[in-house]
Structures are given as structure tokens and as C-alpha cells.
Design a protein around this motif. Structure first.
Motif, PDB file in Angstrom:
ATOM      1  N   MET A   1       0.838  -1.189   0.000  1.00 44.43           N
ATOM      2  CA  MET A   1       0.000   0.000   0.000  1.00 44.43           C
ATOM      3  C   MET A   1       0.880   1.248   0.000  1.00 44.43           C
ATOM      4  O   MET A   1       1.916   1.295   0.629  1.00 44.43           O
ATOM      5  CB  MET A   1      -0.896   0.019   1.240  1.00 44.43           C
ATOM      6  CG  MET A   1      -1.846   1.196   1.301  1.00 44.43           C
ATOM      7  SD  MET A   1      -2.681   1.278   2.907  1.00 44.43           S
ATOM      8  CE  MET A   1      -3.443  -0.336   2.936  1.00 44.43           C
ATOM      9  N   ASP A   3       1.175   4.923   1.283  1.00 44.66           N
ATOM     10  CA  ASP A   3       0.600   5.839   2.256  1.00 44.66           C
ATOM     11  C   ASP A   3       0.351   7.186   1.601  1.00 44.66           C
ATOM     12  O   ASP A   3       1.144   7.667   0.806  1.00 44.66           O
ATOM     13  CB  ASP A   3       1.571   6.031   3.431  1.00 44.66           C
ATOM     14  CG  ASP A   3       1.660   4.781   4.279  1.00 44.66           C
ATOM     15  OD1 ASP A   3       0.662   4.051   4.371  1.00 44.66           O
ATOM     16  OD2 ASP A   3       2.759   4.539   4.818  1.00 44.66           O
ATOM     17  N   ARG A 227      -6.934   9.641  -7.725  1.00 44.37           N
ATOM     18  CA  ARG A 227      -6.431   8.639  -6.818  1.00 44.37           C
ATOM     19  C   ARG A 227      -7.014   7.290  -7.226  1.00 44.37           C
ATOM     20  O   ARG A 227      -8.074   7.228  -7.845  1.00 44.37           O
ATOM     21  CB  ARG A 227      -6.816   8.988  -5.385  1.00 44.37           C
ATOM     22  CG  ARG A 227      -5.991  10.118  -4.793  1.00 44.37           C
ATOM     23  CD  ARG A 227      -6.619  10.674  -3.535  1.00 44.37           C
ATOM     24  NE  ARG A 227      -7.804  11.473  -3.848  1.00 44.37           N
ATOM     25  CZ  ARG A 227      -8.604  12.016  -2.927  1.00 44.37           C
ATOM     26  NH1 ARG A 227      -8.359  11.802  -1.642  1.00 44.37           N
ATOM     27  NH2 ARG A 227      -9.632  12.752  -3.268  1.00 44.37           N
ATOM     28  N   VAL A 229      -7.578   2.880  -6.412  1.00 42.03           N
ATOM     29  CA  VAL A 229      -7.585   1.719  -5.526  1.00 42.03           C
ATOM     30  C   VAL A 229      -7.555   0.477  -6.401  1.00 42.03           C
ATOM     31  O   VAL A 229      -8.400   0.304  -7.284  1.00 42.03           O
ATOM     32  CB  VAL A 229      -8.838   1.683  -4.627  1.00 42.03           C
ATOM     33  CG1 VAL A 229      -8.852   0.400  -3.803  1.00 42.03           C
ATOM     34  CG2 VAL A 229      -8.889   2.906  -3.720  1.00 42.03           C
ATOM     35  N   SER A 249      -2.923   4.191  -5.319  1.00 45.63           N
ATOM     36  CA  SER A 249      -2.925   4.896  -4.044  1.00 45.63           C
ATOM     37  C   SER A 249      -3.152   3.930  -2.888  1.00 45.63           C
ATOM     38  O   SER A 249      -2.669   4.144  -1.776  1.00 45.63           O
ATOM     39  CB  SER A 249      -4.030   5.962  -4.020  1.00 45.63           C
ATOM     40  OG  SER A 249      -3.912   6.824  -5.133  1.00 45.63           O
ATOM     41  N   ARG A 250      -3.904   2.854  -3.177  1.00 44.62           N
ATOM     42  CA  ARG A 250      -4.188   1.882  -2.135  1.00 44.62           C
ATOM     43  C   ARG A 250      -4.473   0.538  -2.781  1.00 44.62           C
ATOM     44  O   ARG A 250      -4.975   0.466  -3.900  1.00 44.62           O
ATOM     45  CB  ARG A 250      -5.382   2.326  -1.289  1.00 44.62           C
ATOM     46  CG  ARG A 250      -5.668   1.426  -0.091  1.00 44.62           C
ATOM     47  CD  ARG A 250      -6.621   2.087   0.875  1.00 44.62           C
ATOM     48  NE  ARG A 250      -6.739   1.314   2.112  1.00 44.62           N
ATOM     49  CZ  ARG A 250      -7.157   1.797   3.253  1.00 44.62           C
ATOM     50  NH1 ARG A 250      -7.503   3.058   3.339  1.00 44.62           N
ATOM     51  NH2 ARG A 250      -7.241   1.033   4.333  1.00 44.62           N
ATOM     52  N   VAL A 252      -6.431  -3.171  -1.907  1.00 42.24           N
ATOM     53  CA  VAL A 252      -7.324  -3.885  -0.993  1.00 42.24           C
ATOM     54  C   VAL A 252      -7.661  -5.241  -1.584  1.00 42.24           C
ATOM     55  O   VAL A 252      -7.518  -5.462  -2.792  1.00 42.24           O
ATOM     56  CB  VAL A 252      -8.621  -3.092  -0.712  1.00 42.24           C
ATOM     57  CG1 VAL A 252      -8.312  -1.766  -0.030  1.00 42.24           C
ATOM     58  CG2 VAL A 252      -9.420  -2.873  -1.983  1.00 42.24           C
ATOM     59  N   THR A 269      -9.483   7.121   0.596  1.00 46.06           N
ATOM     60  CA  THR A 269      -8.229   6.389   0.630  1.00 46.06           C
ATOM     61  C   THR A 269      -7.217   6.984   1.592  1.00 46.06           C
ATOM     62  O   THR A 269      -6.079   6.550   1.636  1.00 46.06           O
ATOM     63  CB  THR A 269      -7.579   6.333  -0.766  1.00 46.06           C
ATOM     64  OG1 THR A 269      -7.281   7.675  -1.180  1.00 46.06           O
ATOM     65  CG2 THR A 269      -8.458   5.671  -1.756  1.00 46.06           C
ATOM     66  N   GLU A 270      -7.584   8.019   2.303  1.00 48.47           N
ATOM     67  CA  GLU A 270      -6.589   8.621   3.179  1.00 48.47           C
ATOM     68  C   GLU A 270      -6.405   7.770   4.413  1.00 48.47           C
ATOM     69  O   GLU A 270      -5.635   8.037   5.254  1.00 48.47           O
ATOM     70  CB  GLU A 270      -6.969  10.057   3.583  1.00 48.47           C
ATOM     71  CG  GLU A 270      -7.753  10.842   2.566  1.00 48.47           C
ATOM     72  CD  GLU A 270      -7.014  11.067   1.275  1.00 48.47           C
ATOM     73  OE1 GLU A 270      -5.863  10.643   1.147  1.00 48.47           O
ATOM     74  OE2 GLU A 270      -7.559  11.651   0.373  1.00 48.47           O
TER      75      GLU A 270
END
Length: 270
Positions: A1, A3, A227, A229, A249-250, A252, A269-270
Motif C-alpha cells: 500500500m 501511504d 487517486r 484503488v 494509491s491503495r 485492498v 483512501t486517506e
């Protein structure tokens, strides 16, 4: 991930369909909850797909049969993006189309006339019934000067029996014969993302893209300033992420992990 230290709000969500919400006709666990959370939150969203075979109405019915209730107006396809692009470039133009209802309906709806007599464009979409005759006609029209557009570059698609040739493979055949490369509208062209943002009157700074492919969803989101995911329920595995020079950005496991973020955390996503 990766940050993220910025705390920008999230007003809009874009999400891919295949590999994120469904596998073929089966819903991915958590997909319905994710869509319901988006609707309950009041946030604007679109489900994006490079599939140009079906109309949004068709795709809504397909998703509903899988237990996922997406409004027709919340579905954005490469066929719709292609029609919008052509309407902007050459309003009221003409096209010879190799494709099915999705792209034909989209072009009709923006005022295009379908013809094989000196069309402004040859538009190649996806179909399960590519014919030698239609491909030959497309080659000859492009050779005579028609501009070459393809809805998406995907070389293959899934089926219960295995891989099927898709738009990108047929485009390569036509390009080899004509020496002309198509302009691809769908992902990874960030134009697909921009057209979706314009449809929602949304801004890239406050939008998140959810996808399962690094080489289409994530890169097009990145290039459009969104951003992103990455979910691991589709084409890209966690190990494969390291092969790319860019990062989401992330990351999952599935959209089930995003339900709480949509419902309770405006920063997403923060």
C-alpha cells in the motif's frame, strides 16, 4: 500500500465492472454492499467498462441478475465515450461500424448515420460475431481514407470456454492490412476517465478510481489525475504490482474493504 498524506475529500467514485463487481455473471462478494453504500452516501459514481457490446440498459440487467442494483445512468461504457468523442470531433458525421448494439445505439443517439459509403470513420467495437466480410469492408474503407477508431484496446476477453479475441486483436489485423493504427477511446486512454468526469461534472482532485488491472484502470486513473484503488479480485495479483513503474494509491483485497470507507470516511483512501 502507498501511504497518502493528503486529506482531500472524496466526492466522486469511478469503478470498473468486470473483476471488481462481477466475474462473468457472478457477483464478487461485497460488490452489492459497495454499490448500496455509494447510493446511500449521496456521492456521485459511475461504473466504467471497456465492454462496447452492451448498452447501459443491458448491463444494468446483467448486474441486477447478479444481485447488484446499478442505475442505468450510472453506467459508462467505451461505446458511450466513443460516441461522445466523435460527436465532439465531427458532429452529425457518418460511420461504418463493426460492432453490436452498444456502439450502434450510442452512435445513433448522438446523431451519427451508419453507412458503408465513404464514411467519416470506421468504428471498431467488440462483438462475438466478427465476420470476414465486415472486417474486409472496414479495411477497404480505411484504405480509401476513413479515419480508424476503436472502442478499446483489449486483445482478449473471458468466456466460460476460455479466451475470446477482442477488439484489440481485430484492430491489429486491420492495422496490419492497412498500415493505419486506430485511435483507442477506452482504458487505458485517460480520455475515458475524463469523459466520465465530465458526465458527472466532477473533478479529478476529488475522485477515486477502483479497478483490478494495473495496465488499464490504474494507469488511466493516474494519467487523468485521480487517486486509485487496486482490488485483488481480478487480473492483477499483489506480486505483480511490483512489476509496474507506478503504484495505486491503495491496494485492498476486494471492494468489500471499501464499504466502510464510503459510508463513514469522507477522505476515502486517506
Amino acid at each position: 500500500m502507498v501511504d497518502m498524506t493528503e486529506h482531500r475529500p472524496v466526492d466522486t467514485w469511478l469503478t470498473d465492472m468486470d473483476g471488481v463487481l462481477v466475474h462473468e455473471e457472478d457477483a464478487i462478494p461485497g460488490a452489492s454492499d459497495f454499490i448500496e453504500a455509494l447510493k446511500a452516501s449521496g456521492k456521485r459514481f459511475l461504473v466504467l467498462t471497456n465492454n462496447s457490446i452492451f448498452t447501459p440498459r443491458d448491463l444494468r440487467a446483467r448486474l441486477l441478475a447478479s444481485g447488484i442494483d446499478v442505475p442505468e445512468e450510472a453506467i459508462w461504457t467505451s461505446a458511450l465515450a466513443t460516441a461522445q468523442f466523435l460527436a465532439d470531433q465531427r458532429p452529425g458525421g457518418t460511420a461504418y461500424v463493426v460492432g453490436e448494439a452498444g456502439v450502434l445505439t450510442a452512435l445513433h443517439d448522438v446523431g451519427y448515420v451508419m453507412t458503408d459509403r465513404n464514411p467519416d470513420y470506421v468504428v471498431l467495437g467488440e462483438t462475438r460475431t466478427y465476420s470476414f466480410e465486415s472486417i474486409t469492408r472496414a479495411i477497404r474503407l480505411i484504405d480509401k481514407g476513413a479515419r480508424f477508431i476503436a472502442t478499446n484496446p483489449d486483445p482478449s476477453g473471458p468466456s466460460p470456454a476460455g479466451l475470446l479475441p477482442a477488439t484489440g486483436s481485430v484492430a491489429a489485423l486491420i492495422s496490419t492490412a492497412t498500415g493505419r493504427q486506430p485511435y483507442y477511446i477506452g482504458k487505458p486512454n485517460p480520455l475515458m476517465m475524463r469523459s466520465a468526469l465530465n458526465r458527472l461534472d466532477a473533478h479529478s482532485e476529488t475522485t477515486i478510481m477502483v479497478g483490478d488491472r494495473m495496465d488499464t484502470d490504474i494507469i488511466s486513473g493516474l494519467e487523468a489525475g485521480l487517486r486509485s484503488v487496486l482490488v485483488l479480485t481480478g487480473s492483477t495479483s499483489r506480486a505483480q504490482i511490483e512489476h509496474f513503474p507506478y503504484r495505486p494509491s491503495r491496494v485492498v483485497d476486494s471492494v468489500a474493504d471499501l464499504v466502510r470507507l464510503v459510508a463513514h470516511e469522507p477522505g476515502g483512501t486517506e
